[in-house]
Scaffold this motif. Sequence first.
Motif, PDB file in Angstrom:
ATOM      1  N   LEU A  26      10.714   7.155 -11.719  1.00 31.78           N
ATOM      2  CA  LEU A  26      10.827   7.007 -10.271  1.00 31.78           C
ATOM      3  C   LEU A  26       9.867   5.932  -9.762  1.00 31.78           C
ATOM      4  O   LEU A  26      10.195   5.176  -8.844  1.00 31.78           O
ATOM      5  CB  LEU A  26      10.533   8.340  -9.577  1.00 31.78           C
ATOM      6  CG  LEU A  26      11.479   9.498  -9.918  1.00 31.78           C
ATOM      7  CD1 LEU A  26      11.048  10.762  -9.186  1.00 31.78           C
ATOM      8  CD2 LEU A  26      12.921   9.139  -9.561  1.00 31.78           C
ATOM      9  N   SER A  27       8.698   5.862 -10.366  1.00 29.47           N
ATOM     10  CA  SER A  27       7.718   4.835 -10.009  1.00 29.47           C
ATOM     11  C   SER A  27       8.280   3.446 -10.284  1.00 29.47           C
ATOM     12  O   SER A  27       8.143   2.521  -9.468  1.00 29.47           O
ATOM     13  CB  SER A  27       6.432   5.056 -10.811  1.00 29.47           C
ATOM     14  OG  SER A  27       5.455   4.107 -10.481  1.00 29.47           O
ATOM     15  N   PHE A  28       8.929   3.299 -11.424  1.00 28.55           N
ATOM     16  CA  PHE A  28       9.551   2.022 -11.789  1.00 28.55           C
ATOM     17  C   PHE A  28      10.659   1.660 -10.801  1.00 28.55           C
ATOM     18  O   PHE A  28      10.767   0.508 -10.357  1.00 28.55           O
ATOM     19  CB  PHE A  28      10.114   2.108 -13.207  1.00 28.55           C
ATOM     20  CG  PHE A  28      10.921   0.907 -13.620  1.00 28.55           C
ATOM     21  CD1 PHE A  28      10.311  -0.316 -13.841  1.00 28.55           C
ATOM     22  CD2 PHE A  28      12.299   1.000 -13.766  1.00 28.55           C
ATOM     23  CE1 PHE A  28      11.056  -1.440 -14.208  1.00 28.55           C
ATOM     24  CE2 PHE A  28      13.049  -0.109 -14.141  1.00 28.55           C
ATOM     25  CZ  PHE A  28      12.424  -1.328 -14.356  1.00 28.55           C
ATOM     26  N   ASN A  29      11.470   2.642 -10.424  1.00 30.32           N
ATOM     27  CA  ASN A  29      12.554   2.385  -9.475  1.00 30.32           C
ATOM     28  C   ASN A  29      12.023   1.873  -8.137  1.00 30.32           C
ATOM     29  O   ASN A  29      12.617   0.981  -7.520  1.00 30.32           O
ATOM     30  CB  ASN A  29      13.374   3.660  -9.243  1.00 30.32           C
ATOM     31  CG  ASN A  29      14.178   4.066 -10.464  1.00 30.32           C
ATOM     32  OD1 ASN A  29      14.396   3.262 -11.369  1.00 30.32           O
ATOM     33  ND2 ASN A  29      14.605   5.314 -10.509  1.00 30.32           N
ATOM     34  N   LEU A  30      10.903   2.435  -7.694  1.00 32.35           N
ATOM     35  CA  LEU A  30      10.333   2.034  -6.412  1.00 32.35           C
ATOM     36  C   LEU A  30       9.846   0.590  -6.432  1.00 32.35           C
ATOM     37  O   LEU A  30      10.071  -0.171  -5.489  1.00 32.35           O
ATOM     38  CB  LEU A  30       9.183   2.969  -6.033  1.00 32.35           C
ATOM     39  CG  LEU A  30       9.584   4.378  -5.582  1.00 32.35           C
ATOM     40  CD1 LEU A  30       8.358   5.269  -5.485  1.00 32.35           C
ATOM     41  CD2 LEU A  30      10.311   4.334  -4.241  1.00 32.35           C
ATOM     42  N   VAL A  31       9.167   0.209  -7.512  1.00 33.06           N
ATOM     43  CA  VAL A  31       8.660  -1.164  -7.572  1.00 33.06           C
ATOM     44  C   VAL A  31       9.808  -2.152  -7.735  1.00 33.06           C
ATOM     45  O   VAL A  31       9.786  -3.253  -7.166  1.00 33.06           O
ATOM     46  CB  VAL A  31       7.588  -1.315  -8.676  1.00 33.06           C
ATOM     47  CG1 VAL A  31       8.172  -1.260 -10.064  1.00 33.06           C
ATOM     48  CG2 VAL A  31       6.798  -2.604  -8.495  1.00 33.06           C
ATOM     49  N   GLN A  32      10.836  -1.758  -8.458  1.00 31.68           N
ATOM     50  CA  GLN A  32      12.019  -2.611  -8.588  1.00 31.68           C
ATOM     51  C   GLN A  32      12.681  -2.834  -7.231  1.00 31.68           C
ATOM     52  O   GLN A  32      13.203  -3.909  -6.942  1.00 31.68           O
ATOM     53  CB  GLN A  32      13.027  -1.969  -9.550  1.00 31.68           C
ATOM     54  CG  GLN A  32      12.684  -2.135 -11.014  1.00 31.68           C
ATOM     55  CD  GLN A  32      12.894  -3.570 -11.482  1.00 31.68           C
ATOM     56  OE1 GLN A  32      11.983  -4.391 -11.469  1.00 31.68           O
ATOM     57  NE2 GLN A  32      14.106  -3.880 -11.890  1.00 31.68           N
ATOM     58  N   GLN A  33      12.636  -1.808  -6.411  1.00 31.14           N
ATOM     59  CA  GLN A  33      13.266  -1.842  -5.092  1.00 31.14           C
ATOM     60  C   GLN A  33      12.675  -2.939  -4.199  1.00 31.14           C
ATOM     61  O   GLN A  33      13.382  -3.531  -3.382  1.00 31.14           O
ATOM     62  CB  GLN A  33      13.080  -0.465  -4.438  1.00 31.14           C
ATOM     63  CG  GLN A  33      13.681  -0.299  -3.064  1.00 31.14           C
ATOM     64  CD  GLN A  33      13.444   1.107  -2.524  1.00 31.14           C
ATOM     65  OE1 GLN A  33      13.590   2.097  -3.243  1.00 31.14           O
ATOM     66  NE2 GLN A  33      13.064   1.204  -1.261  1.00 31.14           N
ATOM     67  N   VAL A  78       0.836  -1.203   0.000  1.00 31.51           N
ATOM     68  CA  VAL A  78       0.000   0.000   0.000  1.00 31.51           C
ATOM     69  C   VAL A  78       0.872   1.256   0.000  1.00 31.51           C
ATOM     70  O   VAL A  78       0.567   2.234  -0.688  1.00 31.51           O
ATOM     71  CB  VAL A  78      -0.982  -0.013   1.190  1.00 31.51           C
ATOM     72  CG1 VAL A  78      -1.536   1.379   1.476  1.00 31.51           C
ATOM     73  CG2 VAL A  78      -2.135  -0.965   0.882  1.00 31.51           C
ATOM     74  N   SER A  79       1.977   1.225   0.734  1.00 32.78           N
ATOM     75  CA  SER A  79       2.897   2.368   0.675  1.00 32.78           C
ATOM     76  C   SER A  79       3.551   2.465  -0.694  1.00 32.78           C
ATOM     77  O   SER A  79       3.809   3.564  -1.194  1.00 32.78           O
ATOM     78  CB  SER A  79       3.966   2.259   1.775  1.00 32.78           C
ATOM     79  OG  SER A  79       3.402   2.547   3.041  1.00 32.78           O
ATOM     80  N   LEU A  80       3.809   1.323  -1.321  1.00 36.79           N
ATOM     81  CA  LEU A  80       4.311   1.338  -2.697  1.00 36.79           C
ATOM     82  C   LEU A  80       3.281   1.975  -3.619  1.00 36.79           C
ATOM     83  O   LEU A  80       3.620   2.831  -4.450  1.00 36.79           O
ATOM     84  CB  LEU A  80       4.629  -0.084  -3.167  1.00 36.79           C
ATOM     85  CG  LEU A  80       4.983  -0.227  -4.660  1.00 36.79           C
ATOM     86  CD1 LEU A  80       6.237   0.566  -5.006  1.00 36.79           C
ATOM     87  CD2 LEU A  80       5.145  -1.698  -5.039  1.00 36.79           C
ATOM     88  N   LYS A  81       2.024   1.575  -3.476  1.00 35.28           N
ATOM     89  CA  LYS A  81       0.962   2.130  -4.318  1.00 35.28           C
ATOM     90  C   LYS A  81       0.837   3.633  -4.103  1.00 35.28           C
ATOM     91  O   LYS A  81       0.727   4.402  -5.071  1.00 35.28           O
ATOM     92  CB  LYS A  81      -0.366   1.443  -3.988  1.00 35.28           C
ATOM     93  CG  LYS A  81      -1.504   1.807  -4.923  1.00 35.28           C
ATOM     94  CD  LYS A  81      -1.247   1.259  -6.314  1.00 35.28           C
ATOM     95  CE  LYS A  81      -2.394   1.526  -7.255  1.00 35.28           C
ATOM     96  NZ  LYS A  81      -2.115   1.011  -8.610  1.00 35.28           N
ATOM     97  N   ARG A  82       0.863   4.046  -2.850  1.00 35.30           N
ATOM     98  CA  ARG A  82       0.753   5.470  -2.532  1.00 35.30           C
ATOM     99  C   ARG A  82       1.909   6.251  -3.162  1.00 35.30           C
ATOM    100  O   ARG A  82       1.712   7.330  -3.735  1.00 35.30           O
ATOM    101  CB  ARG A  82       0.758   5.649  -1.008  1.00 35.30           C
ATOM    102  CG  ARG A  82       0.531   7.065  -0.533  1.00 35.30           C
ATOM    103  CD  ARG A  82       0.359   7.113   0.979  1.00 35.30           C
ATOM    104  NE  ARG A  82       1.502   6.551   1.682  1.00 35.30           N
ATOM    105  CZ  ARG A  82       1.455   5.459   2.448  1.00 35.30           C
ATOM    106  NH1 ARG A  82       0.318   4.803   2.611  1.00 35.30           N
ATOM    107  NH2 ARG A  82       2.542   5.021   3.055  1.00 35.30           N
TER     108      ARG A  82
END
Length: 468
Positions: A142-149, A125-129
Motif C-alpha cells: 500500500l505504501s508503494f501504491n501511494l508513492v506511485q500515485q 508530508v502527507s505522503l510520508k505520514r
Amino acid sequence: MGEEVKVDKWGYEVNTSSDACISAINAYYHQLLIYGRERSVILEAPLRDQHCVLANILAAHFLCSADPSRAPLHIQAAKSRLQQASAYEKAVFDAVSCLISQDRDDDLALELHSKLLKDFPRDLVSLKRAQVFCFYMGRPDLSFNLVQQVLHENQNENYIYGMLAFSLLECGQMVDAEKAAKRGFEINKQDCWSQHALCHVLQYECRFKEAVEFMEECSSSWSLCSSFMLTHNWWHVSLCYLEGHSSIRKVLEVYDNYIWKELERPDAASAEVYLNALGLLLRVYVRGHAVVFEDRLKTLVSRLTDQSTWYIEWHLDLLTIWALASTGELVKTEALLQGLKSRLSRMSKKKQQTMQRGILLAEALYEYGRGNHIRALELLGPDFNANHCKMIGASDEQLDVFNELWYSMLLSTGQATKAIEVIEKQVKNREGVPFLWRLLERGYSMTGKQEARVAGEKAMALETSYFK
C-alpha cells in the motif's frame, strides 16, 4: 477567504494572515522530511495564528506522540474553524483527525490519505505520514501504491525517491529500490532516507564493506537527525560489521560511541535510542557474543524497568520483553506482556486478528529470554516466518533477527533436519552471510552429513572476505 489566503511550501492555499504561521508550517514540513530534531517547531504555528486549521491539526498530530494531553485542544480549535478553511486544509484535517482518533478505522484513514494525495499530489508530508501508517500496518504494498500515485507530479523533487526506494525494498524489489535510492541521493546528498534505503539494499545483497564505507561517509550529515534516525543509521552500520564478521570490538565501538552516546544529548528521545540499542543487542546475543555485551544489556535493562518507554511501539515492547526476561526481570516481563494482551483485547476484531502474530512473538521472546526454547518454538509454530510480523512496526532487516533466533532454537533443541530445511532456503536469498553457513555447518554435523565440511569452509572463506 479573501486577503487571508496564503500558500504553503507545496503551493496549496492556507487560510491565515500570518507569514510567521506559514513559515512555521513549512519548517515543520522540512523537519519531517529530513527526520530532524526540531519537529516541535509546528507548535509555533498556532501561536502565530490560533485560528489556522492547518496549523492546529498538524500540531495535534505532533502532540499525539509528544504530549497527548495537549492534542484535543488543537483538534477542537481546528474543527471550530473548518468552515473558513481551504479545500486543502479540510482534506488534511479529515485525514489526520481520522488517523489520530481513539477508535481509528485503518481502512478509512488510508482511504482519506489516498484521496488527499489524489487531489493534492505535491504534499510530500502527507505522503510520508501515510507511508509511516502503512509501515505500522505491515503493508509495504500500500505504501508503494501511494508513492506511485504521486510520482508523476514530483519527478525531480527532493525526498520522493527515498520514499519510493524504501517501499520497493520492503516489497522485495531490490534492483529498483537501489535505482530509486541512488536517484534520491543524486538529488540531495544529505537525504538520510535515501542513504538509509541504499544501505538496506547493500546490506541485503551482502555488500557489507561497501555499505559501511558509504554510510560512514554520509554520517557527518546525521548530526541534526532525530534520535531514531541517527541511531538507526548507526545500527545499520554496526549490523554490517556484525554480518560481515568484522571484529566484535568494532560492533561494540559503534554501540558505545554512536548509539548509546546519543543519550548524552539533552534533547535525546530515549525510546528511539533503546529501540536500536536493543535491536543490536539481540543480534549479538543470538550470534553468541553475550559475554561481550552483558554489562551493556544490564545497563539498558535498568532503564527499561521504570515502564516510561512501555507501550510506545510494539517493536520496542517485544525487544524489551526479551531484554527483561533474559536478565531475570520476570515480574516486569509478565506485567508488560499482560499489558500488551490487554491492549489487544480492546482492539477491533479485525485488528486483533492482525496483531495476533505479534502477541505470539512476544510470548515466544519471553520464553526464549528465560531459556525455555522448546516452549518458544511451540509458540512460533513449525512454519514461522518473521516477515509475516511486519505489523509490529519493523522492516524486513529488523525482523530478520527473529528468524535467526528461530534457526538457533531449532538447532539447540535437536531439530536439525527442520533447521537445515529453512536455513538452506534463506541461504539462497543471502548466500554471503557467514553466520548462516555456520548454522548450516552445525545442522549438517548434527545429522552426520558430509556437507558440514563444505559449509564450514564456505563460512570461513566469507568470514575473511569482507573486513580483513
